[in-house]
Structure formats: C-alpha cells, structure tokens
Design an enzyme around this catalytic site. Structure first.
Site, short mmCIF file in Angstrom:
data_model
loop_
_atom_site.label_atom_id
_atom_site.label_comp_id
_atom_site.label_asym_id
_atom_site.label_seq_id
_atom_site.Cartn_x
_atom_site.Cartn_y
_atom_site.Cartn_z
CG LEU A 66 6.39 3.69 0.34
CD1 LEU A 66 6.76 3.33 0.24
CD2 LEU A 66 5.90 5.14 0.21
CG ASP A 67 -0.29 3.58 3.12
OD1 ASP A 67 0.05 4.08 3.73
OD2 ASP A 67 -1.22 3.94 2.81
CB VAL A 68 0.92 -2.73 4.61
CG1 VAL A 68 1.46 -4.18 4.24
CG2 VAL A 68 1.53 -2.15 6.10
CB THR B 228 1.55 1.87 -1.28
OG1 THR B 228 0.44 2.38 -0.63
CG2 THR B 228 1.96 2.76 -2.30
#
Length: 306
Positions: free
Chosen positions: A135-137, A139
């Site tokens: 997951l993106d930082v 998100t």
C-alpha cells in the site's frame, strides 16, 4: 539526482513539505538534505522555509545507502487484525511504508512486525520478507503478510492470478460521470518524474472498477475494486477522469480543500481484503473501518461545511 516539476496544486507550499509530497521521502529526511545543500529550487540551493510555485524545477540529490536494512521499530497505530502460522493481516496506518527502501527513513510494516516479535521465514531480500502486496505510504488499510515460504508462494500466485479481492473506498473531487464505471488504461513511470506514475503508451495493463457510494456537494465517495495492482493505480486512474482523490495534490487535487478538511494525505483506504487461506484452503475476508482523519474529513464534506 532526481528532478521534479512542481504541480500547480502544490503552489505556495514550503519546499520541504512539497518535496516530501512529490517524492515520498520523509519530511525529516528532506530537511536533512536541505541542510546539506542537496536540494535545489530552479537551480538554487534553498532553505526549508522557501515556498514553491507551479512550474518550479525541484532537484534532490539523495545519497543512497548500500542496501535497505530491517531494524525492528515499533510502529504507532499498526494493528494486527489476524495472526496464525501462515499469515498475519495488518491494518496499516497512513505514513507507514510496506517495507524498508532506499530513500525512506520512516516507519514500515516489516520493521513494525519485527519489533512486535513476529518471525517471517520467506525467500527474497530480508527487507521484503513476507511482503506479497503493498500500500502507498499515504494509503491506510488492510495488508496480508506471509509468514512461511509455502504461504508466500501461494499468496504471490493468488495476487498474480487476480484471485484476491481488494476493495478500497476513496473520496474524489466532483462527481464522476457515469457514477459507475471501469477505467482501462495502461500505467507506467511518468517520463519526467521519478516518483510519479502516469497513463502512458506501453505501460502495464491496468483496470479499475468504481461505484458511487454517496455523492456530496463537492465530492463523491466511491467504492473501488482493483482488477490489477499497479503502483498508485487508483490515484492515477481517478486523476485521469478529472476526479482526483481528495488530499492528493501530486495527482491534481485542490490543496485548499485538503486544508479545509485537515487532510495531509490522500483520502484512500483499503477497506476489505479477501483470499483463499494458504493453509486451510478456506476463503477468508477481512474488513477495516475508516481511521479518524478520514472519518473527520468525510463528516465535514457530508455536512457541507468544507
């Protein structure tokens, strides 16, 4: 040296905040680079209090360590949703990376699990032990981490064969038309931006399905199903239809709306994750509630006060 064109959405931001938003490098690390004279704005060394404008050229020189390493580190807000001999499912807070990487000195899931006493025994680089998805930082939400080699192999295959259901909720600007749709557009590295993705010819096949949960005056809450799992996929595809995720100036959101909502990251949360358990063979599903910052922002939008 990485070179970035400042988007209009970040105009007026301090250079340390803008550089962090654009590159994914932590703000504290950017401050260190600024102090060392390794950040330039339009070719000039600047202090962290300098302000950026749309169209400015930002240059960062990031000395790379020899390798990323895992140092056990407690991660505030990292919640264990499920744990057994094969897997651990976590609810990742925003501001936390999936694993250590060069240029990132903030908290990460792998280090957090190590600090909590979890033992991961899978092949591959030590800093990515057990990581089968990311997951993106910025998100938040659900991630599964494999604890054994057999689970790692089975889950990697399941993700590759699109046998995992990944459901996200995102608040986007405006009102998508149609309210329900599918975005099929290839995604690859942005040709002029080291940390940004874009829809480009020759990019990787990417499919996003979305459905409206509720429309408000200035924004729409969407449920999103990913058929593929590309870097920044939801953020790129929403921006492509002119409805960027709220709180995501890198992909064109309105920073004034983010400020009114008190958001310092994109309104994007992984709410549900379903897959066949690699040990039991049973289909299992996990769900995650919105974190406080997203609930607060959504309430302001729903009330029409932002």
């Amino acid at each position: 040296m990485s070179i970035h064109l400042v988007p209009d959405g970040l105009a007026g931001e301090r250079v340390d905040a803008a550089a962090s938003r654009m590159t994914g490098v932590s703000r504290s690390r950017v401050a260190e680079l600024l102090a060392e004279g390794l950040v330039r704005l339009n070719g000039e060394v600047v202090s962290k209090s300098a302000r950026v404008a749309g169209g400015d050229m930002l240059e960062l020189e990031i000395p790379a360590p020899r390798s990323a390493t895992v140092t056990p580190r407690e991660v505030e807000g990292l919640r264990i949703v499920h744990d057994d001999a094969d897997i651990v499912v976590v609810d990742k807070p925003a501001g936390v990376a999936a694993h250590p990487s060069l240029g990132w000195d903030g908290p990460d899931v792998v280090a957090g699990l190590a600090a909590a006493g979890f033992r991961i025994s899978t092949s591959g680089a030590a800093e990515r032990q057990g990581i089968v998805q990311r997951l993106d930082v910025g998100t938040s939400g659900l991630m599964v981490v494999a604890k054994s080699e057999a689970a790692y192999t089975a889950l990697k295959r399941a993700f590759r064969n699109r046998e995992v259901t990944k459901t996200y909720h995102t608040l986007v600007q405006g009102h998508p038309d149609p309210f329900t749709g599918t975005i099929d557009a290839p995604i690859g590295r942005h040709p002029g931006h080291a940390w940004k993705m874009a829809i480009i010819d020759g990019g990787r096949h990417s499919i996003t399905h979305y459905d409206t949960i509720e429309a408000f005056r200035a924004a729409t809450l969407l449920e999103v199903q990913l058929e593929t799992g590309r870097t920044h996929q939801i953020r790129v595809h929403m921006a492509a239809i002119k409805h960027p995720c709220v709180g995501d100036p890198l992909y064109g959101s309105d920073p004034t709306l983010s400020a009114r909502l008190g958001l310092d990251r994109q309104w994007l949360h992984a709410v549900e994750l379903g897959f066949v358990h690699p040990g039991s063979g049973e289909w299992i599903v996990f769900r995650s509630d919105y974190p406080e910052d997203l609930r607060r922002a959504l309430a302001l939008v729903a009330d029409g006060t932002a």
